[in-house]
Design a protein around this motif. Structure first.
Motif: not given
Lengths: 218, 279, 209, 943
Positions: C80-83, A45-58, C85-96
């Motif tokens: 998950m963050i690789l989401r 989840g920690l890393f997931g929230s990084v994703l949220a911040y990226i989306s916010f700034y984007r 990067v479209p090419k590697y976005s499928w990798l996030s499935r492992y985490a999900i």
């Protein structure tokens, strides 16, 4: 296909099975499994929230770049987020720091007031939207009015019949009856169905039938 | 088109009144009672009385956990409840553990605790203990059921837990006699699932008026001793402990606002019917 | 009456009125407040997550206690963050899949216990016509069954069945009415809380007297 | 239009900044916190010399938030800043009192003419004396004292006026008694009545409550009459001081403000100091802005004291079997944490041994013992003494004490004593259990509408409350023997016994986890049995005629059968003639549980392969056959029926434990059991209480798979049309006509919420239509994962509709992370884009009404679907159509027309039918008393 689909589905199945069984096992191993799962979940989840911040700034960056309407406010949003993070990391989070003050005197009043706007929306809804359009809507309306009366001192005061004949229930009594009896029956009936729905979905996820959480495509 | 041209009837104009007028009326209904108080009597419901009676029956060796699991958004409703129960516990001399599973919780209740302790001349660490926020939510609940001292290394003020007299005799769930959680979310379920269900510690809850309806099934099934619902619950409790404070005042504002909203519903519907009949 | 000298309280009052101004109409003050909250809450989240989750749950166990196994969820998190990067976005499935699968597994028996078994048991009531409780129990019993029937989707609501389903919707509407009435109160309390803030903290009026 | 708004923004920011700067300029700088005064070192008696208490005085106006005590054997390391940083101070945090901005004019006492005179004390804060001016002493007071202007009951902020803050010791109260005659007060004496006797009126212990109207005692009257004043606190009359006065926190004079309230702050330096060494220390006070001030350097030397002398010694000789029991108290409870005892020795005392060093050693006991039987030959004249030894061999001895001969009645050993591994746990607990299920009754008798007669009492009657009894005494006027606390009685109200009473009977069941006895049944006067299946344990009987009644109760097991055991049944015959509570006398025996185990030592490998042994638990010299080496594990009343021991995670599934119990009678005599065990706590692999859950889950999985398999094979199930779907299509059509965008809100919850998933399925359908009609679709998200999935869902839908080009990823975006920021952002979107239709499908909380109200304000068509029970009413009243609860799931199945989804809905319906059947059967069983069926569905997770 194997790497993109089968293996993730297998992970889902195995995790579902392990944690499903975990419930029935009181042993220490079972506790360990549960604790580890929680810790792992928090870290992911920690890393997931990084994703949220990226989306916010984007999103806000894009608005500024495109000079979208009211774009200066996006500058405010970005600036405030950076400022808040800066004071938090630089000066600590104890009481009476700038960080806590920004929290207590900016975030709390704004969020609290936004919540309180609901008081106004609700009265407006009461005046303009809350109509006895059908028999059922009337039931909703009557129940709502009784409960509202039963929840304030006024309800007790205007229950004049209770003063004449104390065996008769007051608004408070009726409101409580509604809450405790028909309301509970309705909530319980709905709750059973919703609980069933949650279990059904969970089972379908574990069995790999429900996959929309993975995102569709491929 | 013809409809528009036609002169609007009284009811149509009344119904289409600018919503800002409605906002103004409701705002006045809520602000004015702070300056002109009526002192309405507040009847006490069974759910509230049951909690009161439970605490009344406790002895000075018993331990009550009061967990303020909320953030500022719902504190107007829940803070007065915490205040009333904390005061009652101090008055009864039971050992009280004040805590919060929410990060903002301790900051919200700290001034309340300080004030109540001063009013009753009670001492931190002797009559009550105030725990800090610890990360973990349900994990904290589970941990403190097993070992209180291991869960909280210090109290809120940074005193080492071993140096706090009150916790010396408090070990684990066997010592807890009541848990009351105050919550605007579903943390009542956390306590239910991780404290009441496995360990059988008696529980009560203080919730926002909204979630109160969801709690009734748990009261009927006996999982909760009782419940405080919204500001009224808090005001009822203040009546029981005979201290008219924040909730009682807010209740008055509440009372008038309810009257206004009910009038809104009635006028709105009369207008609606009047217009419908015309057509 | 003592107007607060704390500048932070002034700021709080300014934003309180900024948000309330939305009731009049959307305006720059509201927009300012809106974007300030969005920004501040994001910044707040970053700091809190860093100090209260990242450090105690990940950094300390891995780097100080040597619990290296926690690197696996960290890798999953990075996937998950690789989401983005479209090419590697499928990798996030492992985490999900890890989180969702586990969550689903947790939910099945726990919902069965809390939402089904407990509720079934609580609905097995002692019916009677002589006591209030007995009559209430009849109402609950009938209500639960009627609501359950309303939510039957594989049979058309006709005849007796339809009649019971209709009774179910009546119960639902009364239930919703109760929720509505009760909710109104909560919403009003929130505004009262704001009034108290302005009167007591800002204007320093002592109301308790 | 926008330009105008944008211009207002910098103005607003500047305005904020201006106010802020202006206001922060007003904040005074302040000074560092006050230095602790009257610092003293207190030796902890009877400890091992590794602890010392440091105490000092702290005034309530002090701004110090924390005190750091630095100590070292080397004075250099304290004086030198660099060295001091390396020391680890003992920190004592204190609560800084919050100042109150009050109105000081209300507390003006200038007119009362009080002066403050300070008495200086060497090295301490001066003592405050408050003296009232008289014409004689006024001039001298003017010269030595300061006139008191006001007294403050709250702490004033340091910057409230220009007065200097000073400290003085003293506790004063401002007494402001009310004006006028006191009103009579009511006092109730339970269970008494007033009778006319030969000497006038007397209170007699009797029936019902008696209410007396009383006045104030002479003492209190005097106190009231003394008027408005400042008075030195007198602890003897503290009640009066608190009733009529308020403590003075600070006294205000022309120039100064004297803070009077203070407390002694103590803190313990614990564990890491060497006994006998000379230590230097100083205290640093720190305020919340980290300004500091510190004391001078001082000294202490911790002392390893001898252990505490065993006190409360007693030797009781059982005259029947000749055993001698010796009991003693080792340490005061307050000092227990510092207990420094290695062993106790009991010696026979010999006349010549005045130093108490010799005599026959009768036994050696570990520090947990405080009582023991000693075997041997004893004479009535024998004397004993007890010596306690600490770890360094220091010794303390008790006074010699003789024997009290008595006839001890040894209590019976408890029945069914057993040591068991706790069921359904994770290997952390063992339990000692005993006894049979027992039931007791408690009757609460209430007079439903009490009535009273009134008797006026002639003057001269006084109530004297000695705390134990209340007496009514007649005194002639002017009688000097009238006690101070006597209060005059004006009138008495005697209770009139009614013909009927309301009685509530509460039963209590005492049992352990092995006894399966959840409830009981009860009958009154041999009538019909009433069962209590709700487990509340309460029966109420209204309007019970006064007189003799018999209550009979029997414990039932979970199948509803009577429990066979004499204690499981109770018959109580009582005369009901007055309000009150009647309950059985509880047995007074206590069960003391002792536990023993071999020391558990764990090896831990640290860095550089150094192996250290960590001592986990258990006494070092344990012998399983010697009860003296056992440790006390707990004490329970005999009715508790069990004692459970649990261990922390690090010890679970480890170690073998032995137990024995002692049953104590109230006179201290006890009986010891044999040693039980060894037993090792075990983890279980299946929680037996959860069997029904397992059965239901298996049934559930079977049903779902059955219907899914059927659906896969091509079987089509009927699904009734759901009204909401037609509305969905209509809204889409309307939006296209208007050419304005669609807004789709997925709720606040994450991807694993069923409502979110159903929302996503419906989103697929909406997106497809939107692509076909070429309508813009905006999806603001709150959860990052939902965002990703929503993007893919919409993208796929656009591709399926053959318009991948129309897909704009930025229309599905992250709006905000928190509830209200999100609500505000979405509300803003609605207003800005004037959306034609808004869809709310998912889980919603309080933000729902902000969204829907704003939506209806901007005239959008709104369709909602949620299983959030609290939000449904708002959706119903503000939206054009609402899918309630499960209808949302059903709509998603219906829309997808996926046979698997429809199949699972069918399975859900079938399960619902089964649950309904179970409810009907259960209700029938409950109503007709077949408890075994209902109990199948009860799970007991309590331990």
């Amino acid at each position: 296909m194997l790497w993109k689909k089968q293996i993730p589905l297998a992970i889902t199945f195995i995790m579902g099975l392990i944690l499903g069984i975990q419930y029935f096992v009181p042993s220490s191993t079972s506790d360990w499994v549960f604790d580890e799962y929680r810790t792992w979940g928090i870290i992911i989840g920690l890393f997931g929230s990084v994703l949220a911040y990226i989306s916010f700034y984007r999103a806000h960056g894009m608005r500024i770049k495109k000079k979208a309407p009211a774009w200066p406010f996006s500058v405010v949003a970005i600036a405030m987020s950076l400022a808040m993070a800066f004071v938090g990391f630089a000066f600590g989070r104890e009481e009476n720091t700038v960080f806590m003050n920004m929290y207590t005197y900016i975030l709390v009043p704004i969020e609290g007031t936004m919540f309180s706007l609901l008081a106004f929306y609700i009265s407006s809804a009461a005046y303009r939207a809350f109509r006895a359009r059908s028999a059922q809507a009337t039931a909703l309306l009557v129940a709502a009015v009784i409960v509202m009366l039963g929840r304030v001192p006024l309800g007790e005061q205007i229950s004049f019949w209770h003063k004449l004949w104390p065996a008769l229930p007051t608004f408070t009594d009726i409101a409580n009856w509604i809450l405790n009896v028909p309301n509970m029956a309705a909530k319980r009936g709905m709750g059973l169905g919703i609980g069933l729905g949650i279990m059904m979905l969970s089972l379908k996820i574990v069995l790999g039938i429900e996959r929309s959480y993975m995102g569709s495509g491929e | 088109m013809a409809e528009d041209a036609r002169k609007k009837t009284f009811w149509e104009r009344l119904i289409q009144i600018d919503r800002r007028v409605i906002y103004l009326i409701i705002a006045l209904a809520m602000i004015l009672p702070f300056f002109f108080q009526m002192g309405l009597p507040i009847p006490v419901t069974k759910e509230v009385k049951d909690i009161y009676d439970h605490i009344e029956a406790l002895t000075p060796n018993d331990v009550v956990i009061l967990s303020a699991d909320f953030d500022p958004s719902v504190s107007p409703e829940l803070l007065p409840m915490f205040d009333a129960l904390f005061r009652h516990c101090l008055k009864k001399d039971v050992k009280t553990i004040a805590m919060s599973l929410y990060i903002q919780g301790p900051g919200l209740i700290a001034p309340i605790i300080q004030e109540a302790a001063k009013d009753y001349q009670k001492v931190n660490g002797v009559d009550y203990v105030f725990m800090p926020w610890i990360y973990g939510y349900t994990l904290v609940v589970m941990d403190m059921m097993e070992d209180l001292k291991a869960t909280f290394p210090t109290d809120y003020y940074g005193t080492r837990i071993e140096d706090i007299p009150i916790v010396k005799k408090i070990e684990n769930y066997e010592d807890y006699d009541l848990i009351v959680c105050f919550t605007g979310s579903s943390s009542y379920a956390w306590w239910l699932l991780y404290a009441h269900e496995p360990y059988g510690v008696p529980m009560a809850t203080g919730v926002t008026a909204v979630s109160a309806a969801d709690i009734y099934p748990y009261i009927q099934s006996g999982q909760y001793i009782g419940m405080l619902g919204g500001l009224k619950g808090a005001a009822e409790y203040e009546t029981l402990i005979n201290e008219k404070r924040m909730a009682t005042m807010g209740m008055e504002a509440q009372n008038w606002a309810h009257i206004v909203i009910i009038l809104f519903i009635i006028i709105g519907n009369i207008g609606y019917m009047a217009i419908a009949r015309k057509k | 009456m003592h107007i607060s000298i704390n500048p932070w309280v002034w700021l709080g009052v300014f934003f309180t009125f900024s948000v309330l101004s939305f009731l009049y109409k959307d305006n720059p003050f509201y927009k300012l407040a809106e974007h300030v909250t969005v920004g501040v809450s994001i910044g707040y989240g970053m700091v809190i997550i860093w100090h209260n989750a990242l450090i105690p749950r990940f950094y300390m166990p891995v780097f100080q206690e040597g619990k290296l196994i926690l690197i696996i969820p960290a890798i999953l998190g990075l996937m998950m963050i690789l989401r983005i990067v479209p090419k590697y976005s499928w990798l996030s499935r492992y985490a999900i899949c890890f989180s969702v699968g586990g969550g689903a597994g947790l939910a099945i028996p726990r919902s069965m216990q809390a939402s089904v078994l407990r509720q079934l048991e609580a609905t097995m009531l002692d019916l009677g016509f002589t006591t209030t409780q007995g009559i209430n129990n009849i109402v609950i019993f009938v209500g639960v069954l009627a609501v359950l029937i309303y939510f039957f989707f594989s049979k058309e609501h006709k005849g007796v069945f339809g009649g019971i389903a209709k009774l179910g919707i009546w119960f639902l509407m009364v239930g919703f009415g109760a929720t509505f009435g009760y909710t109104v109160m909560a919403r009003l309390s929130l505004f009262i809380g704001r009034v108290l803030f302005v009167l007591q903290d800002f204007l320093g009026i002592n109301l308790a007297g | 239009m926008h330009l105008l708004k944008v211009k207002a923004l910098p103005v607003a920011i500047l305005l904020c900044a201006g106010i802020w700067l202006a206001a922060s300029g007003c904040t005074p700088k302040g000074s560092p916190p006050a230095v602790p005064t009257e610092v003293q070192v207190i030796d902890i008696p009877a400890d091992d010399g590794t602890n010392v208490v440091i105490a000092w005085r702290r005034f309530s106006a002090s701004t110090a938030r924390q005190y750091d005590i630095y100590y070292s054997t080397d004075p250099e390391s304290l004086t030198n800043e660099k060295f001091r940083k390396k020391l680890e101070p003992v920190t004592r945090s204190v609560q800084v009192a919050t100042p109150v901005v009050g109105d000081t004019t209300a507390n003006k006492v200038e007119g009362l003419g009080y002066y403050l005179v300070l008495e200086e004390v060497e090295g301490k804060t001066p003592i405050a004396k408050v003296i009232k001016a008289t014409p004689e002493n006024r001039d001298s007071l003017e010269s030595v004292g300061e006139k008191i202007i006001a007294c403050e009951h709250e702490l004033a902020p340091s910057d409230v006026d220009n007065r200097e803050l000073r400290f003085a010791r003293g506790k004063f109260f401002r007494i402001t008694p009310p004006e006028g005659e006191p009103e009579p007060e009511r006092t109730t004496i339970e269970n008494s009545t007033i009778e006319t006797g030969p000497e006038g009126f007397v209170i007699e212990q009797g029936k019902g409550p008696l209410i007396l109207d009383v006045g104030l005692s002479d003492k209190e009257l005097q106190f009231r009459l003394a008027g408005d004043r400042i008075e030195d606190f007198d602890p003897e009359n503290s009640a009066l001081f608190f009733k009529y006065g308020k403590e003075i926190i600070s006294l205000v004079t022309e120039k100064n403000r004297y803070n009077l309230s203070s407390e002694i702050v103590q803190t313990v330096i614990r564990g890491n100091i060497e006994p006998g060494s000379e230590y230097y220390y100083l205290i640093v006070a720190k305020d919340d802005k980290d300004r500091t001030s510190e004391t001078e350097m001082m000294q202490f030397t911790p002392v390893d004291d001898p252990p505490m002398c065993p006190a409360n010694t007693a030797a009781v000789l059982d005259t029947i079997d000749g055993r001698l029991m010796i009991t003693w108290t080792g340490y005061d409870p307050g000092l227990a944490p510092f207990r420094d005892v290695d062993r106790y020795e009991i010696h026979r005392f010999e006349e010549t041994d005045t130093a108490l060093i010799g005599g026959e050693l009768l036994g050696t006991f570990n520090p947990d013992f405080s009582a023991s039987f000693i075997e041997g030959d004893f004479n009535r004249e024998d004397m004993f003494y007890i010596a306690s030894f600490d770890n360094t061999g220091q010794r303390s001895v008790s006074q010699p004490f003789g024997i009290t001969p008595t006839r001890l009645s040894k209590p019976d050993m408890v029945d069914n004593l057993a040591l068991v591994d706790v069921e359904n746990d994770d290997g952390k607990a063992l339990a000692v259990r005993w006894g049979n299920p027992k039931i007791t009754l408690e009757l609460n008798i209430i007079d439903p509408s009490p009535e009273y007669t009134e008797t006026e009492l002639p003057e001269g009657y006084y109530l004297i409350d000695s705390g134990e009894e209340k007496r009514l005494v007649h005194y002639e006027p002017g009688d000097t023997t009238l006690p101070e606390r006597a209060v005059p009685v004006f009138s008495a109200h005697r209770w009139i016994a009614p013909e009927t009473f309301d009685v509530s009977v509460r039963y209590k069941i005492f049992a352990n986890d092995e006894h399966d006895v959840p409830y009981a049944k009860l009958r009154l006067d041999g009538g019909d049995w009433e069962n209590d299946y709700q487990e509340v344990g309460l029966f109420t009987f209204d309007n019970l005629p006064a007189g003799e009644h018999t209550f009979e109760a029997v414990i039932l097991n979970s199948a509803g059968r009577e429990v066979e055991n004499p204690e499981a049944r109770v018959t109580q015959t009582v005369v009901i003639d007055k309000p009150g509570t009647i309950k059985d006398d509880a047995p007074t025996e206590m069960v003391q549980v002792w536990r023993g185990n071999y020391a558990l030592i764990d090896t831990v490998e640290e860095k550089d392969s150094v192996v250290t042994e960590v001592f986990l638990e258990g006494p070092p010299h344990f012998e399983p056959t010697n009860k003296r080496t056992f440790e006390l594990a707990g004490l329970r009343g005999i009715l508790a029926r069990q004692l459970q021991n649990s261990w922390p995670d690090s010890l679970r599934n480890k170690g073998e434990y032995y137990y024995f119990v002692r049953v104590f009678a109230s006179d201290g005599a006890y009986t010891e059991s044999d040693i039980l065990g060894p037993m090792r706590p075990q983890s279980q692999w299946f929680h037996t209480e959860k069997t029904m859950v397992l059965i239901l889950v298996i049934l559930f999985v079977f049903f779902v798979n059955f219907f899914l398999a059927a659906a896969r094979k091509g079987k089509r199930f009927y699904l009734r049309p759901i009204a909401g779907i037609a509305h969905l299509d209509e809204a889409l059509g309307r939006a296209t006509e208007m050419g304005r965008p669609l807004l789709y809100v997925l709720g606040l919850n994450g991807i694993s919420d069923i409502a979110t998933l159903a929302g996503l399925t419906i989103l697929g359908r909406v997106a497809k239509k939107a692509a076909e009609f070429q309508t813009r679709l905006i999806v603001p998200c709150v959860d990052p994962i939902v965002l990703i999935v929503a993007q893919e869902t919409v993208k796929t839908a656009f591709m399926d509709a053959g318009r991948p080009d129309a897909f704009n990823e930025d229309d599905i975006f992250y709006a905000a992370g928190s509830q209200f920021s999100y609500a505000a952002a979405v509300a803003g979107l609605m207003v800005r884009y004037k959306t034609a239709a808004n869809f709310y499908m998912g889980m919603f909380y309080a933000e729902s009404l902000i969204l829907t109200e704003t939506g209806s304000m901007s005239g959008s068509i709104q369709i909602a679907g949620t299983d959030a029970i609290t939000q449904i009413p708002f959706f119903i009243t503000t939206c054009d159509y609402t899918l309630i609860g499960e209808e949302l799931y059903a709509a998603s199945a219906y829309l997808s027309q996926d046979p698997l989804q429809v199949g699972s809905l069918k399975a859900q319906d079938m399960l619902k039918a089964i649950y309904m059947a179970v409810i009907v059967l259960g209700t029938v069983a409950m109503t007709s008393g077949f408890m075994w069926f209902v109990n199948l569905f009860k799970i007991r997770l309590e331990q």
